[in-house]
Each structure stands twice: as structure tokens, then as C-alpha cells.
Enzyme design. Structure first.
Site, PDB file in Angstrom:
ATOM      1  N   GLY A  11       0.836  -1.204   0.000  1.00  0.00           N
ATOM      2  CA  GLY A  11       0.000   0.000   0.000  1.00  0.00           C
ATOM      3  C   GLY A  11       0.868   1.250   0.000  1.00  0.00           C
ATOM      4  O   GLY A  11       1.786   1.370   0.813  1.00  0.00           O
ATOM      5  N   ARG A  25      19.825  10.826  -1.758  1.00  0.00           N
ATOM      6  CA  ARG A  25      20.768  11.913  -1.510  1.00  0.00           C
ATOM      7  C   ARG A  25      21.796  11.535  -0.447  1.00  0.00           C
ATOM      8  O   ARG A  25      22.988  11.826  -0.568  1.00  0.00           O
ATOM      9  CB  ARG A  25      20.010  13.184  -1.146  1.00  0.00           C
ATOM     10  CG  ARG A  25      19.251  13.700  -2.378  1.00  0.00           C
ATOM     11  CD  ARG A  25      18.590  15.040  -2.208  1.00  0.00           C
ATOM     12  NE  ARG A  25      18.117  15.501  -3.527  1.00  0.00           N
ATOM     13  CZ  ARG A  25      17.471  16.655  -3.720  1.00  0.00           C
ATOM     14  NH1 ARG A  25      17.213  17.443  -2.688  1.00  0.00           N
ATOM     15  NH2 ARG A  25      17.082  17.004  -4.940  1.00  0.00           N
ATOM     16  N   ILE A 127       0.086   3.344   6.069  1.00  0.00           N
ATOM     17  CA  ILE A 127      -0.862   4.133   6.869  1.00  0.00           C
ATOM     18  C   ILE A 127      -1.416   3.301   8.008  1.00  0.00           C
ATOM     19  O   ILE A 127      -1.972   3.813   8.962  1.00  0.00           O
ATOM     20  CB  ILE A 127      -2.007   4.702   5.994  1.00  0.00           C
ATOM     21  CG1 ILE A 127      -2.904   3.587   5.459  1.00  0.00           C
ATOM     22  CG2 ILE A 127      -1.470   5.605   4.889  1.00  0.00           C
ATOM     23  CD1 ILE A 127      -4.210   4.105   4.880  1.00  0.00           C
ATOM     24  N   ASP A 128      -1.237   1.958   7.933  1.00  0.00           N
ATOM     25  CA  ASP A 128      -1.801   1.079   8.970  1.00  0.00           C
ATOM     26  C   ASP A 128      -1.036   1.118  10.284  1.00  0.00           C
ATOM     27  O   ASP A 128      -1.563   0.681  11.308  1.00  0.00           O
ATOM     28  CB  ASP A 128      -1.822  -0.373   8.464  1.00  0.00           C
ATOM     29  CG  ASP A 128      -2.908  -0.596   7.442  1.00  0.00           C
ATOM     30  OD1 ASP A 128      -2.963  -1.683   6.849  1.00  0.00           O
ATOM     31  OD2 ASP A 128      -3.707   0.337   7.205  1.00  0.00           O
ATOM     32  N   GLY A 186     -12.408  12.713  18.958  1.00  0.00           N
ATOM     33  CA  GLY A 186     -13.394  12.771  20.035  1.00  0.00           C
ATOM     34  C   GLY A 186     -14.570  11.855  19.792  1.00  0.00           C
ATOM     35  O   GLY A 186     -15.708  12.161  20.154  1.00  0.00           O
ATOM     36  N   GLU A 188     -17.309   8.976  20.109  1.00  0.00           N
ATOM     37  CA  GLU A 188     -17.996   8.380  21.261  1.00  0.00           C
ATOM     38  C   GLU A 188     -17.693   6.886  21.377  1.00  0.00           C
ATOM     39  O   GLU A 188     -17.650   6.320  22.466  1.00  0.00           O
ATOM     40  CB  GLU A 188     -19.514   8.570  21.099  1.00  0.00           C
ATOM     41  CG  GLU A 188     -20.048   9.906  21.601  1.00  0.00           C
ATOM     42  CD  GLU A 188     -19.603  11.100  20.748  1.00  0.00           C
ATOM     43  OE1 GLU A 188     -19.488  12.199  21.306  1.00  0.00           O
ATOM     44  OE2 GLU A 188     -19.338  10.923  19.536  1.00  0.00           O
ATOM     45  N   GLN A 252      -7.504   8.428   2.647  1.00  0.00           N
ATOM     46  CA  GLN A 252      -6.528   8.240   3.742  1.00  0.00           C
ATOM     47  C   GLN A 252      -5.158   7.823   3.218  1.00  0.00           C
ATOM     48  O   GLN A 252      -4.161   7.872   3.934  1.00  0.00           O
ATOM     49  CB  GLN A 252      -7.051   7.183   4.715  1.00  0.00           C
ATOM     50  CG  GLN A 252      -8.348   7.576   5.406  1.00  0.00           C
ATOM     51  CD  GLN A 252      -9.039   6.375   6.017  1.00  0.00           C
ATOM     52  OE1 GLN A 252      -8.845   6.050   7.176  1.00  0.00           O
ATOM     53  NE2 GLN A 252      -9.880   5.703   5.229  1.00  0.00           N
TER      54      GLN A 252
HETATM   55  P1  ADP Z   1       1.990  -3.830   2.829  1.00  0.00           P
HETATM   56  O1  ADP Z   1       3.481  -3.965   2.617  1.00  0.00           O
HETATM   57  O2  ADP Z   1       1.511  -2.431   2.641  1.00  0.00           O
HETATM   58  O3  ADP Z   1       1.533  -4.481   4.093  1.00  0.00           O
HETATM   59  P2  ADP Z   1       1.044  -6.174   1.389  1.00  0.00           P
HETATM   60  O4  ADP Z   1       0.598  -6.867   2.616  1.00  0.00           O
HETATM   61  O5  ADP Z   1       0.215  -6.242   0.155  1.00  0.00           O
HETATM   62  O6  ADP Z   1       1.276  -4.608   1.616  1.00  0.00           O
HETATM   63  O7  ADP Z   1       2.491  -6.749   1.008  1.00  0.00           O
HETATM   64  C1  ADP Z   1       3.130  -6.214  -0.158  1.00  0.00           C
HETATM   65  C2  ADP Z   1       3.749  -7.341  -0.967  1.00  0.00           C
HETATM   66  O8  ADP Z   1       4.744  -8.009  -0.192  1.00  0.00           O
HETATM   67  C3  ADP Z   1       2.753  -8.432  -1.318  1.00  0.00           C
HETATM   68  O9  ADP Z   1       2.016  -8.079  -2.462  1.00  0.00           O
HETATM   69  C4  ADP Z   1       3.700  -9.612  -1.585  1.00  0.00           C
HETATM   70  O10 ADP Z   1       4.294  -9.470  -2.855  1.00  0.00           O
HETATM   71  C5  ADP Z   1       4.774  -9.389  -0.538  1.00  0.00           C
HETATM   72  N1  ADP Z   1       4.506 -10.195   0.649  1.00  0.00           N
HETATM   73  C6  ADP Z   1       3.586  -9.982   1.597  1.00  0.00           C
HETATM   74  N2  ADP Z   1       3.644 -10.944   2.539  1.00  0.00           N
HETATM   75  C7  ADP Z   1       4.642 -11.791   2.142  1.00  0.00           C
HETATM   76  C8  ADP Z   1       5.201 -13.001   2.670  1.00  0.00           C
HETATM   77  N3  ADP Z   1       4.750 -13.515   3.834  1.00  0.00           N
HETATM   78  N4  ADP Z   1       6.197 -13.599   1.991  1.00  0.00           N
HETATM   79  C9  ADP Z   1       6.658 -13.080   0.823  1.00  0.00           C
HETATM   80  N5  ADP Z   1       6.177 -11.946   0.268  1.00  0.00           N
HETATM   81  C10 ADP Z   1       5.184 -11.318   0.925  1.00  0.00           C
HETATM   82  O1  F6P Z   2      -2.227  -1.496   3.654  1.00  0.00           O
HETATM   83  C1  F6P Z   2      -2.820  -0.248   3.710  1.00  0.00           C
HETATM   84  C2  F6P Z   2      -4.250  -0.329   3.239  1.00  0.00           C
HETATM   85  O2  F6P Z   2      -4.662   0.940   2.950  1.00  0.00           O
HETATM   86  C3  F6P Z   2      -5.200  -0.951   4.243  1.00  0.00           C
HETATM   87  O3  F6P Z   2      -5.526  -0.096   5.316  1.00  0.00           O
HETATM   88  C4  F6P Z   2      -6.368  -1.228   3.343  1.00  0.00           C
HETATM   89  O4  F6P Z   2      -7.275  -2.153   3.883  1.00  0.00           O
HETATM   90  C5  F6P Z   2      -5.647  -1.792   2.125  1.00  0.00           C
HETATM   91  O5  F6P Z   2      -4.408  -1.120   2.048  1.00  0.00           O
HETATM   92  C6  F6P Z   2      -6.411  -1.598   0.837  1.00  0.00           C
HETATM   93  O6  F6P Z   2      -5.737  -2.378  -0.146  1.00  0.00           O
HETATM   94  P1  F6P Z   2      -5.805  -1.974  -1.689  1.00  0.00           P
HETATM   95  O7  F6P Z   2      -5.079  -0.684  -1.850  1.00  0.00           O
HETATM   96  O8  F6P Z   2      -5.077  -3.109  -2.387  1.00  0.00           O
HETATM   97  O9  F6P Z   2      -7.248  -1.868  -2.056  1.00  0.00           O
END
Ligand code: ADP
Ligand code: F6P
Length: 320
Positions: A11, A25, A127-128, A186, A188, A252
Site C-alpha cells: 500500500g 541523496r 498508513i496502517d 473525540g 464516542e 486516507q
Molecule cells: P503492505 O506492505 O503495505 O503491508 P502487502 O501486505 O500487500 O502490503 O504486502 C506487499 C507485498 O509483499 C505483497 O504483495 C507480496 O508481494 C509481498 N509479501 C507480503 N507478505 C509476504 C510473505 N509472507 N512472503 C513473501 N512476500 C510477501
Molecule cells: O495497507 C494499507 C491499506 O490501505 C489498508 O488499510 C487497506 O485495507 C488496504 O491497504 C487496501 O488495499 P488496496 O489498496 O489493495 O485496495
């Protein structure tokens, strides 16, 4: 340490470009040549990259997203995919790869580190904010502030029409975004995936608020809870107040990074180059208690970052 690569993966997050700029840089200051792989892990697998000289990263500090583009790459979740990526690194004669991404990308970086002699250093950018080993990820602060701007607007109409709004925020599996947004908006009620959903508890809190004279409410729910519509119907039916849903979604993920996100990107990049010059090979950079640190990729991938439940308790107290 002569030649290094950068990849942005998973993401996109505001501040990724600030990180690319800082790495390119700072590496140049140490005499390193820098290449940037395009489109995340798929770019590494296909060995598609651009040269990142210091001037090539001018004018991007304030831009959201990533000039290198990113991807979610199922192929990289296979051993063959990781092996292809390792071959690209060898073909390009890279001494190191700096991975800018979230929890999943860092898991991928860990798998790659087992199949290459190159050093692998990760910068947590998502962002998570769900990466173990750092209190905060690049982009989290920007996403929180973006959500706050939107919720301020929602609150205007909630108060005017005396409605309850359920605001769904991002967070596929974790509640870091929802809890920080909820506290600072804020709200609830704040609902996160880490805490089992209990409809009656929520309804009772809303009934109590109504009995105290509250005429409008904001409920912040992480998308990972998966109960947004069900809750809206239950509140209308069982509490008897008007409810509307607002799903913030992809706003977001974008926007110009805040000073905080740019700051983290810059100091994380500085730490990454320092680790490489110190001969470190598989680390994740982070901030812990205000200090810029690092943990091993193995440690980051074998632990889950705990949610700070005190934030939720504080938010509940402040919403009396
Ligand atoms: P983020 O890095 O934002 O959490 P993802 O969960 O989609 O996003 O992970 C990004 C990429 O990293 C995935 O599309 C995949 O190619 C690779 N990836 C994720 N988890 C694994 C894993 N357990 N082993 C190998 N590659 C992974
Ligand atoms: O990993 C960040 C994130 O924005 C999550 O919060 C969200 O659920 C997900 O990516 C959305 O995934 P995609 O961009 O593949 O729709």
C-alpha cells in the site's frame, strides 16, 4: 557499499517519496550509486529500474504516493518469485536493497534476505502503522490528519441534523488507525478488529449518551471489523436514532505528507544508510520511545505489534 537499490512495495503511504529522496541523496554523500525498482516486488522480479541520482529526486518531497510506483505482487509470495528477485539483485551487482513498505513488504524482505548476499534494510511505511519494532510508520500521521479533516466536516452535519455517524476508516486487519483517529476526533465509540464486536455494549453506551442529552455521535470503526452496515441498522432499530455511514476510503492513502511523516522518512533513511555503512544486513528501521532504532527482519516478522488499549480507554473516558 557501492551500489544500492530502492523499492516501494504494498500500500502506498504519504512520505514514501520523502524516503526515496532522502535515501538517494544520503547514499550519494557516501559515494553510492542508487537505482530504484519500479512497481514494487514485481519490478524487482522483472528487473525494471531507473537510476536515482540526487537531482532525479528533486521536487518530490511534498508529493504523496511513490514516484517508483508500487504493487501487490502474488508472485513474490512464491519461492520462485523471490529467487527471481534475488537473481535481479545479483545481475545488477547490488550491495544492498532498501525496502520501503508495510508489514507484508517487510515479510517479503525477510524471505528475500534468506536468498541473497546483499544487505536488506526496510523502512516501515504504511498508513496502517502495523509494523512490529516501530512506534510509528511513515504515512500514519498523514492518514490520521486526513481522516480528522474529514470527520470535522462530518461532525458539522451530525450536530445540525442530530444524527449518529458511523465513520469507517482503513485498517484491513489492525486498529491503529481507528484508535488514533477515534481518540483525536473525540469519537464516542471506537471499534477495532483486536476487540471482539459486542453489539449490545455499543447500543447501551449510545442509549446512556442519549439519556445524558447527547443528540449526535461519531462512531469510528476500522474496516477490518466488518460490521459497519449491521451496526447502523441495529442502532436505528434498537436505539431509535438516525444513523448515516461515511466510508473515508482511499483519501486516507493520499495527500501531501505532513511534517511528521516527512521527518520520519528522513531520519529513517539516515538510519538505513548508517546501518549499511556499519555492515548490517537484515534490519528494519524504526522509532521507539523517541529514539531511532532498528530490529532484525526476523524479529519484526515473528512478532505482532500490540495495540495500545490505553488509547481506547482514554477515548471512552473523554467521551462521557
Ligand atoms: P503492505 O506492505 O503495505 O503491508 P502487502 O501486505 O500487500 O502490503 O504486502 C506487499 C507485498 O509483499 C505483497 O504483495 C507480496 O508481494 C509481498 N509479501 C507480503 N507478505 C509476504 C510473505 N509472507 N512472503 C513473501 N512476500 C510477501
Ligand atoms: O495497507 C494499507 C491499506 O490501505 C489498508 O488499510 C487497506 O485495507 C488496504 O491497504 C487496501 O488495499 P488496496 O489498496 O489493495 O485496495
Amino acid at each position: 557499499m557501492r551500489r544500492i537499490g530502492i523499492v516501494t512495495s504494498g500500500g502506498d503511504a504519504p512520505g514514501m517519496n520523502a524516503a526515496i529522496r532522502a535515501i538517494a541523496r544520503l547514499a550519494a554523500w557516501s559515494g553510492m550509486e542508487v537505482i530504484g525498482f519500479e512497481r514494487g516486488w514485481s519490478g524487482v522480479i522483472r528487473n525494471e529500474y531507473v537510476l536515482l541520482e540526487p537531482r532525479a529526486v528533486s521536487g518530490i518531497l511534498h508529493l504523496g504516493g511513490t514516484i517508483l510506483k508500487t504493487s501487490r505482487c502474488p508472485e513474490f509470495k512464491t519461492r520462485e518469485g523471490v529467487e527471481k528477485a534475488a537473481r535481479s539483485i545479483a545481475e545488477d551487482d547490488l550491495d544492498a536493497l532498501i525496502v520501503i513498505g508495510g508489514d507484508g513488504s517487510i515479510r517479503g524482505a525477510h524471505e528475500l534476505s534468506k536468498l541473497t548476499d546483499a544487505a536488506i534494510i526496510a523502512l516501515p511505511a504504511s498508513i496502517d502503522n502495523d509494523v512490529y519494532g516501530t512506534d510509528e510508520t511513515i504515512g500514519f500521521d498523514t492518514a490520521v490528519n486526513t481522516a480528522l479533516t474529514e470527520i470535522n466536516k462530518i461532525r458539522d452535519t451530525a450536530v445540525s441534523l442530530e444524527r449518529t455517524f458511523i465513520v469507517e476508516v482503513m485498517g484491513r486487519n489492525r486498529g491503529f488507525l481507528a484508535s488514533e483517529i477515534g481518540l483525536t476526533a473525540g469519537a464516542e465509540v471506537i471499534l477495532v478488529p483486536e476487540i471482539p464486536y459486542n453489539e449490545e455494549v455499543i447500543l447501551e453506551r449510545l442509549r446512556r449518551d442519549a439519556a445524558k442529552g447527547k443528540r449526535s455521535s461519531i462512531i469510528v470503526i476500522a474496516e477490518g471489523v466488518g460490521k459497519t452496515r449491521e451496526l447502523a441498522e441495529a442502532i436505528e432499530r434498537k436505539v431509535g436514532v438516525e444513523v448515516r455511514i461515511s466510508i473515508l476510503g482511499y483519501v486516507q492513502r493520499g495527500g501531501s505528507p505532513t511534517a511528521r511523516s516527512r521527518h520520519l522518512a528522513s531520519v529513517f533513511a539516515e538510519k538505513a544508510i548508517e546501518l549499511l555503512l556499519d555492515g548490517e544486513r537484515s534490519r528494519v528501521v524504526g522509532i521507539q520511545g523517541g529514539r531511532i532504532t532498528s530490529v532484525s527482519l526476523a524479529e519484526a516478522c515473528s512478532n505482532q505489534k500490540p495495540l495500545n488499549l490505553e488509547i481506547l480507554k482514554l477515548a471512552e473516558k473523554l467521551a462521557i
